[in-house]
Design a protein around this motif. Sequence first.
Motif, PDB file in Angstrom:
ATOM      1  N   ILE A  72       3.901  16.755  -6.554  1.00 49.81           N
ATOM      2  CA  ILE A  72       3.969  15.542  -7.367  1.00 49.81           C
ATOM      3  C   ILE A  72       2.690  15.362  -8.176  1.00 49.81           C
ATOM      4  N   SER A  73       1.541  15.534  -7.506  1.00 53.14           N
ATOM      5  CA  SER A  73       0.251  15.313  -8.166  1.00 53.14           C
ATOM      6  C   SER A  73      -0.071  16.393  -9.193  1.00 53.14           C
ATOM      7  N   ALA A  74       0.120  17.653  -8.804  1.00 50.12           N
ATOM      8  CA  ALA A  74      -0.270  18.766  -9.672  1.00 50.12           C
ATOM      9  C   ALA A  74       0.573  18.839 -10.940  1.00 50.12           C
ATOM     10  N   LEU A  75       1.863  18.516 -10.829  1.00 50.87           N
ATOM     11  CA  LEU A  75       2.761  18.634 -11.981  1.00 50.87           C
ATOM     12  C   LEU A  75       3.036  17.286 -12.644  1.00 50.87           C
ATOM     13  N   ASP A  76       2.393  16.228 -12.145  1.00 53.48           N
ATOM     14  CA  ASP A  76       2.529  14.888 -12.731  1.00 53.48           C
ATOM     15  C   ASP A  76       3.998  14.497 -12.881  1.00 53.48           C
ATOM     16  N   ILE A  77       4.743  14.629 -11.811  1.00 51.55           N
ATOM     17  CA  ILE A  77       6.179  14.348 -11.830  1.00 51.55           C
ATOM     18  C   ILE A  77       6.428  12.838 -11.809  1.00 51.55           C
ATOM     19  N   ASN A  78       7.336  12.389 -12.637  1.00 53.89           N
ATOM     20  CA  ASN A  78       7.718  10.983 -12.682  1.00 53.89           C
ATOM     21  C   ASN A  78       8.601  10.670 -11.462  1.00 53.89           C
ATOM     22  N   ILE A  79       8.067   9.882 -10.522  1.00 53.31           N
ATOM     23  CA  ILE A  79       8.767   9.626  -9.262  1.00 53.31           C
ATOM     24  C   ILE A  79      10.104   8.910  -9.484  1.00 53.31           C
ATOM     25  N   LYS A  80      10.083   7.870 -10.313  1.00 48.24           N
ATOM     26  CA  LYS A  80      11.315   7.099 -10.525  1.00 48.24           C
ATOM     27  C   LYS A  80      12.413   7.967 -11.118  1.00 48.24           C
ATOM     28  N   ARG A  81      12.051   8.779 -12.099  1.00 49.52           N
ATOM     29  CA  ARG A  81      13.048   9.654 -12.738  1.00 49.52           C
ATOM     30  C   ARG A  81      13.573  10.682 -11.742  1.00 49.52           C
ATOM     31  N   ARG A  91      18.176  19.720   2.757  1.00 49.58           N
ATOM     32  CA  ARG A  91      18.837  19.132   1.590  1.00 49.58           C
ATOM     33  C   ARG A  91      17.814  18.444   0.680  1.00 49.58           C
ATOM     34  N   PHE A  92      16.852  17.747   1.296  1.00 51.84           N
ATOM     35  CA  PHE A  92      15.817  17.054   0.522  1.00 51.84           C
ATOM     36  C   PHE A  92      14.985  18.043  -0.292  1.00 51.84           C
ATOM     37  N   VAL A  93      14.540  19.115   0.348  1.00 48.88           N
ATOM     38  CA  VAL A  93      13.732  20.132  -0.328  1.00 48.88           C
ATOM     39  C   VAL A  93      14.528  20.806  -1.446  1.00 48.88           C
ATOM     40  N   ALA A  94      15.801  21.091  -1.181  1.00 50.75           N
ATOM     41  CA  ALA A  94      16.654  21.725  -2.199  1.00 50.75           C
ATOM     42  C   ALA A  94      16.785  20.828  -3.430  1.00 50.75           C
ATOM     43  N   ALA A  95      16.925  19.513  -3.193  1.00 52.41           N
ATOM     44  CA  ALA A  95      17.058  18.583  -4.313  1.00 52.41           C
ATOM     45  C   ALA A  95      15.768  18.517  -5.133  1.00 52.41           C
ATOM     46  N   ILE A  96      14.613  18.480  -4.452  1.00 51.28           N
ATOM     47  CA  ILE A  96      13.314  18.439  -5.143  1.00 51.28           C
ATOM     48  C   ILE A  96      13.108  19.716  -5.954  1.00 51.28           C
ATOM     49  N   ALA A  97      13.391  20.862  -5.344  1.00 47.32           N
ATOM     50  CA  ALA A  97      13.202  22.150  -6.017  1.00 47.32           C
ATOM     51  C   ALA A  97      14.120  22.275  -7.227  1.00 47.32           C
ATOM     52  N   ASP A  98      15.356  21.819  -7.094  1.00 50.33           N
ATOM     53  CA  ASP A  98      16.318  21.889  -8.200  1.00 50.33           C
ATOM     54  C   ASP A  98      15.853  21.026  -9.365  1.00 50.33           C
ATOM     55  N   PHE A  99      15.415  19.805  -9.066  1.00 47.78           N
ATOM     56  CA  PHE A  99      14.925  18.913 -10.126  1.00 47.78           C
ATOM     57  C   PHE A  99      13.709  19.513 -10.821  1.00 47.78           C
ATOM     58  N   THR A 100      12.751  19.996 -10.039  1.00 49.77           N
ATOM     59  CA  THR A 100      11.516  20.546 -10.608  1.00 49.77           C
ATOM     60  C   THR A 100      11.798  21.782 -11.451  1.00 49.77           C
ATOM     61  N   ALA A 101      12.644  22.666 -10.959  1.00 53.56           N
ATOM     62  CA  ALA A 101      12.963  23.908 -11.682  1.00 53.56           C
ATOM     63  C   ALA A 101      13.602  23.619 -13.035  1.00 53.56           C
ATOM     64  N   ARG A 102      14.465  22.596 -13.084  1.00 54.07           N
ATOM     65  CA  ARG A 102      15.127  22.261 -14.349  1.00 54.07           C
ATOM     66  C   ARG A 102      14.231  21.454 -15.279  1.00 54.07           C
ATOM     67  N   GLU A 103      13.326  20.667 -14.704  1.00 53.99           N
ATOM     68  CA  GLU A 103      12.499  19.754 -15.482  1.00 53.99           C
ATOM     69  C   GLU A 103      11.387  20.476 -16.240  1.00 53.99           C
ATOM     70  N   LEU A 104      10.839  21.512 -15.651  1.00 54.98           N
ATOM     71  CA  LEU A 104       9.681  22.195 -16.228  1.00 54.98           C
ATOM     72  C   LEU A 104      10.134  23.443 -16.977  1.00 54.98           C
ATOM     73  N   ARG A 105       9.972  23.408 -18.307  1.00 51.28           N
ATOM     74  CA  ARG A 105      10.515  24.497 -19.128  1.00 51.28           C
ATOM     75  C   ARG A 105       9.498  25.143 -20.069  1.00 51.28           C
ATOM     76  N   THR A 106       8.454  24.415 -20.494  1.00 48.60           N
ATOM     77  CA  THR A 106       7.509  24.958 -21.469  1.00 48.60           C
ATOM     78  C   THR A 106       6.608  26.000 -20.814  1.00 48.60           C
ATOM     79  N   PRO A 107       6.001  26.897 -21.607  1.00 44.30           N
ATOM     80  CA  PRO A 107       5.090  27.904 -21.040  1.00 44.30           C
ATOM     81  C   PRO A 107       3.958  27.289 -20.224  1.00 44.30           C
ATOM     82  N   THR A 108       3.415  26.153 -20.706  1.00 44.23           N
ATOM     83  CA  THR A 108       2.323  25.499 -19.988  1.00 44.23           C
ATOM     84  C   THR A 108       2.789  24.992 -18.631  1.00 44.23           C
ATOM     85  N   GLU A 109       3.980  24.395 -18.608  1.00 45.92           N
ATOM     86  CA  GLU A 109       4.520  23.857 -17.356  1.00 45.92           C
ATOM     87  C   GLU A 109       4.839  24.980 -16.368  1.00 45.92           C
ATOM     88  N   ILE A 110       5.421  26.064 -16.875  1.00 47.82           N
ATOM     89  CA  ILE A 110       5.741  27.202 -16.000  1.00 47.82           C
ATOM     90  C   ILE A 110       4.466  27.821 -15.453  1.00 47.82           C
TER      91      ILE A 110
END
Length: 541
Positions: A99-108, A135-154
Motif C-alpha cells: 500500500i505504502s510503496a505503490l501509493d494505492i488508493n485504499i477506498k478505490r 481469497r483476500f490476497v488473491a483479490a489484492i493481487a488481482d487489483f494491483t496487477a490490473r491497476e499498475l500498467r505504466t513502465p514506471t509503475e511496473i
Amino acid sequence: MKFCEQLGKYIEQLSCTAKELCELSGISPSTFSRYRSGERIPEIDTVAFDGLCNALEAVAREKGYGDMTRENIKRAFLDCEDIIPADRESMRQNFNTLISALDINIKRMCKEINYDVSTVFRIRNGTRKPADPERFVAAIADFTARELRTPTEISAVAQLVGCNENDIEDVSQRYEVICKWLFSDHARQSREIKSGGIEKFLDKLDEFDLNEYIKAIRFDEMKVPALPFQLPVSKSYFGIKEMMESELDFLKATVLSRSNEPVIMYSDMPMKEMADDPEFPKKWMFGMALMLKKGLHLCQIHNLDRSLEDMMLGLESWIPMYMTGQIAPYYLKNVQNNAFLHLLKVSGAAALSGEAVAGFHSEGRYYLTKSKKELGYYRKRANDLLSNACPLMEIYRSDREKDFSDFLTADSHRRGGRRSILSALPVYTMDNDLLDSILDRNGIDDRRGRDIKAYVSERKKRVESILETMTIEDEICCLSREEFETRPHALDLSGVFCASDVLYSYDDYSAHLKSTERYAQTHENYSLNMLSGRPSAICKY
C-alpha cells in the motif's frame, strides 16, 4: 480465548502483580496495561512477546509451577483467537508495504475487491484477521496487477518484489508474483533487499555525519575559483556522455560567474547511467558543493515519478546537501507524462535545457546557453515551473529558530496519537539534575546552557500538554556499554541548533534511560518500547 484473557488467567494463577512482570520482561507499565485491557496485542517473535513469556516462566518456576515452561506459555498465547500466526503476520506486513510503496488508493481498492474499508483498516493494524486469507490476497493481487500498467509503475512493483521488469509485463504474471510475495517471509525479504534497497539507504543515512562529509570533500577548505572559463554563448550536446559534460559545464559557468541569483533545477532524466560512471558523481558533487560554498540558494524541483532505484540514488546524493540548509526542495504533484524526458536548470549565468524520448535517454539532446535574451526566456520558464511545484519539506536553520519553535507549538495542539522510533533518548524524560551534570561535563558556557535548558523545559511542557488528551509511543534502543562505546551518543538538541554535539558518558546514558522508564510509569498516556541494539534511522509520526 483472547490474548488479554489468557494473560489475566496466568496472572491470577500465579498470584503475581503487573509490576513484577514489567520489571522481569522490560515492558513499560502503560504498554502492559494495554495488553491486559485488550487495547494492544504484542507481535509474536518480538522482544516484548519473548520477554513476557520469559517473565511468566520465571515467576512460575519461583512458585513451583514446573510444567509452566516458556514453550507452553508461548503455545497457549499462540492459540489465542486474536494472535496472528507468523505467515499471516508476514502477509499483513507485506500488504502494508504494498500500500505504502505503490501509493494505492485504499477506498478505490476496497470498492473493487468488495471489502469494507473499516475491515481492511483493522486487517492492516493487526486487530482483525481475514476470514479467508487466500481469497483476500488473491483479490489484492488481482487489483494491483490490473491497476499498475505504466513502465514506471511496473518498475516499482519489480523493485518491491525483487524481480525483473520483463518478468511481469503481462497482467497474469504480475498477479502470480504479487500473490506469492504477499505470503512470503517478511524477515527474509528484508535481508535480501538490505544490500541494495531502502535498508541500504537507511544505513547510509544513519552513518552519515555532516562534519565527516565536509572533511572528506574538504568543503571548509574550498575556495570558489575565479579563473576565466571559456564557453561559447551557446552549445549543443548529444547522448549520455555529452549530457554529463553539459551538467558540469553548467556548474562551472554558474560558479565562475559574478551572479548570485538563485538557481532553479529540475530533471526527470534517469540517473543510473550517470551514477554508473566512476568519475561523474564526484565531479558533480564537487560542483554542487562549490555552488553552496559560493552562497547560492538552490530551488530543486524533484521528480517523484521514478523507479525505486533512481529514487534511492537521488536521495543519497541530495541528503548531504540538504544538511547545509541552502536548498529548498519542491516536487510536482501530478504524475508527469511518460512519453518524454525533460531537464531544465537555470542560474544567473547560464541555462541548460534537455529532452529525450522515454526509454531512449542515450539519444537525448541538451542545450546550454549564456545568451541574456535566452536566459530571460529560460528563467521565466523555470519560475513558471516553480510556481506549479509544492514544497517537499520545510528546512529550518538557526536564523529560523523562532519559526521552528512556533511549528512545534502548533503541532502540539494537533489531534491524534504520536509514535516515534528514536535514535536518541527523548530529552523530555530527562531529570534536570542530570541535564545540569551533562552540560557541566561538556564545558557548555552559561549562555548556551541557558538556551539548552530553556529548550528542554519548553519541550517538556509541550509533551505534557499532548499527554493530557492524547498518546505518545516512543521506541528506543537500549545500548550495552560495548555498543555505546563504538560511537559517541549525544543529546537530542536538534531544536536548539547546537553547533556541536553535547555527549553522554555511559553513566549519563544509563541514568537517562532509567528516568525514561520512570517517566513511562508515571504518565498513563506515554508508552515505551525498548529494543536491543542501535536503530537504523529516526522516524516520527
